[in-house]
Design a protein around this motif. Structure first.
Motif, PDB file in Angstrom:
ATOM      1  N   UNK A  29     -48.196  36.679  50.363  1.00  0.00           N
ATOM      2  CA  UNK A  29     -49.507  37.284  50.490  1.00  0.00           C
ATOM      3  C   UNK A  29     -50.658  36.352  50.143  1.00  0.00           C
ATOM      4  N   UNK A  30     -50.374  35.272  49.420  1.00  0.00           N
ATOM      5  CA  UNK A  30     -51.449  34.373  48.988  1.00  0.00           C
ATOM      6  C   UNK A  30     -52.105  33.636  50.154  1.00  0.00           C
ATOM      7  N   UNK A  31     -51.315  33.244  51.140  1.00  0.00           N
ATOM      8  CA  UNK A  31     -51.897  32.528  52.282  1.00  0.00           C
ATOM      9  C   UNK A  31     -52.737  33.486  53.122  1.00  0.00           C
ATOM     10  N   UNK A  32     -52.258  34.698  53.306  1.00  0.00           N
ATOM     11  CA  UNK A  32     -53.046  35.705  54.015  1.00  0.00           C
ATOM     12  C   UNK A  32     -54.372  35.932  53.308  1.00  0.00           C
ATOM     13  N   UNK A  33     -54.327  36.098  51.986  1.00  0.00           N
ATOM     14  CA  UNK A  33     -55.554  36.340  51.227  1.00  0.00           C
ATOM     15  C   UNK A  33     -56.477  35.128  51.270  1.00  0.00           C
ATOM     16  N   UNK A  34     -55.891  33.931  51.314  1.00  0.00           N
ATOM     17  CA  UNK A  34     -56.702  32.720  51.400  1.00  0.00           C
ATOM     18  C   UNK A  34     -57.489  32.686  52.705  1.00  0.00           C
ATOM     19  N   UNK A  35     -56.821  33.036  53.803  1.00  0.00           N
ATOM     20  CA  UNK A  35     -57.489  33.062  55.107  1.00  0.00           C
ATOM     21  C   UNK A  35     -58.592  34.109  55.111  1.00  0.00           C
ATOM     22  N   UNK A  36     -58.288  35.293  54.598  1.00  0.00           N
ATOM     23  CA  UNK A  36     -59.284  36.357  54.547  1.00  0.00           C
ATOM     24  C   UNK A  36     -60.452  35.975  53.650  1.00  0.00           C
ATOM     25  N   UNK A  66     -55.518  31.814  63.171  1.00  0.00           N
ATOM     26  CA  UNK A  66     -56.927  32.025  62.848  1.00  0.00           C
ATOM     27  C   UNK A  66     -57.717  30.718  62.870  1.00  0.00           C
ATOM     28  N   UNK A  67     -57.043  29.609  63.177  1.00  0.00           N
ATOM     29  CA  UNK A  67     -57.718  28.332  63.274  1.00  0.00           C
ATOM     30  C   UNK A  67     -57.717  27.504  62.016  1.00  0.00           C
ATOM     31  N   UNK A  68     -57.043  27.984  60.968  1.00  0.00           N
ATOM     32  CA  UNK A  68     -56.960  27.215  59.729  1.00  0.00           C
ATOM     33  C   UNK A  68     -55.948  26.075  59.887  1.00  0.00           C
TER      34      UNK A  68
END
Length: 246
Positions: A29-36, A66-68
Motif C-alpha cells: 500500500x505504500x507505493x499506492x499512497x506515494x503516487x496518490x 500513472x507516469x511515475x
C-alpha cells in the motif's frame, strides 16, 4: 517529489540529497499512497516482509501507469525490479542483475534482521548477497583459497538468514583450521563488502539525476483494475475517511 523507501540497507543519514524524501521500508500500500501523494520518482531499496505484507506488484504497475518512475535495488527493490522489469520498472546494481538473469532465485538471499527505526535500522545479520561479494573479493585478493571460498559459501547458504553472521559462518564451516579462521576474520575487517549498500547508493545517484516530473507517455500495456485492486482502494479510502463509503 522524489521518494525513497530504505531502512537497514541505507540509513537516512547516508542519503545526501535534500530533494529525496526518505521513508522506512515499504509495505503493501505504500507505493499506492506515494503516487496518490504526488510522488513522481519512487525508489525502493528495503521492504517490509515476514510480519507485514510486502510491496504489491500491482501497486508498482499502478505507479508506472500513472507516469511515475519507479526504481529498485539492493533488497526488496531488486526483487521487485527483476519481477516488474518488463513493465518498465528500472533495476539498479549487481543484485538486481543477478535476479534478472536467474543467477539468484531465492528471496532470502537479500533478507536480514535489524533493529527498529529508533536504532537506525541497525543490521543484526549478514545477507547472503554480501557474503558472496565479500568472498569474491577475498578470493580475488588471494586471501582465500578456492576450496575455502566454496566451503564458506556453502555454510552461509545453509544458515537461516536470521542466524547468519560472519562469526556463525566461520564457526560452522568444517575443515577451516583455527589459524585460518583467525586470518580470515582479520581480512574481513578491511575487505568486507556491503553489496546491498553499494547498489542502494547507485540507485540514489540515479534518482538525483532524474527529472522530478511524471511521464506523459503511456506504457504499452493497460493497468487492469481487478477485484483485489478495488478492494484495496476501498480499504484505503475508508482509512482516510471512515464515512466515505458508508
Amino acid at each position: 517529489m522524489k521518494l525513497l523507501f530504505a531502512g537497514p540497507t541505507l540509513p537516512k543519514a547516508q542519503v545526501h540529497d535534500a530533494n529525496i524524501t526518505v521513508r522506512g521500508p515499504a509495505g503493501q500500500g505504500d507505493i499506492f499512497r506515494a503516487v496518490e501523494g504526488g510522488a513522481t520518482v519512487i525508489g525502493i531499496v528495503d521492504g517490509a516482509f515476514e510480519y507485514t505484507a510486502p510491496v504489491w506488484h500491482k501497486e508498482i504497475l499502478y505507479a508506472l501507469s500513472a507516469g511515475a518512475t519507479v526504481l529498485g535495488a539492493a533488497s526488496m527493490g531488486a526483487l521487485r525490479a527483476a519481477e516488474c522489469h518488463s513493465f518498465g520498472m528500472i533495476g539498479v546494481g549487481r543484485i538486481f542483475k543477478d535476479y534478472l538473469e536467474g543467477i539468484r532465485v531465492d528471496d532470502s538471499d537479500v533478507a536480514q534482521i535489524h533493529g527498529p527505526a529508533e536504532l537506525g535500522w541497525l543490521p543484526l545479520s549478514e545477507p547472503l548477497v554480501n557474503v558472496t561479494a565479500t568472498l569474491d573479493l577475498l578470493l580475488e585478493g588471494q586471501l582465500l583459497s578456492s576450496a575455502e571460498a566454496i566451503q564458506l559459501q556453502a555454510t552461509a547458504e545453509a544458515i537461516f538468514f536470521k542466524a547468519r553472521t560472519w562469526r556463525s559462518i566461520l564457526k560452522r564451516t568444517p575443515n577451516i583450521r583455527a589459524d585460518r579462521s583467525t586470518s580470515i576474520s582479520i581480512a574481513l575487517q578491511t575487505c568486507r563488502v556491503n553489496q546491498k549498500r553499494a547498489d542502494a547508493m547507485e540507485l540514489v545517484a540515479i534518482m538525483s539525476r532524474l527529472d522530478a516530473q511524471r511521464s506523459a507517455t503511456k506504457p504499452d500495456w493497460e493497468f487492469q483494475r481487478t477485484t483485489l485492486w478495488n478492494d484495496m482502494l476501498k480499504h484505503h479510502l475508508m482509512a482516510k475517511d471512515p464515512g466515505h463509503l458508508s
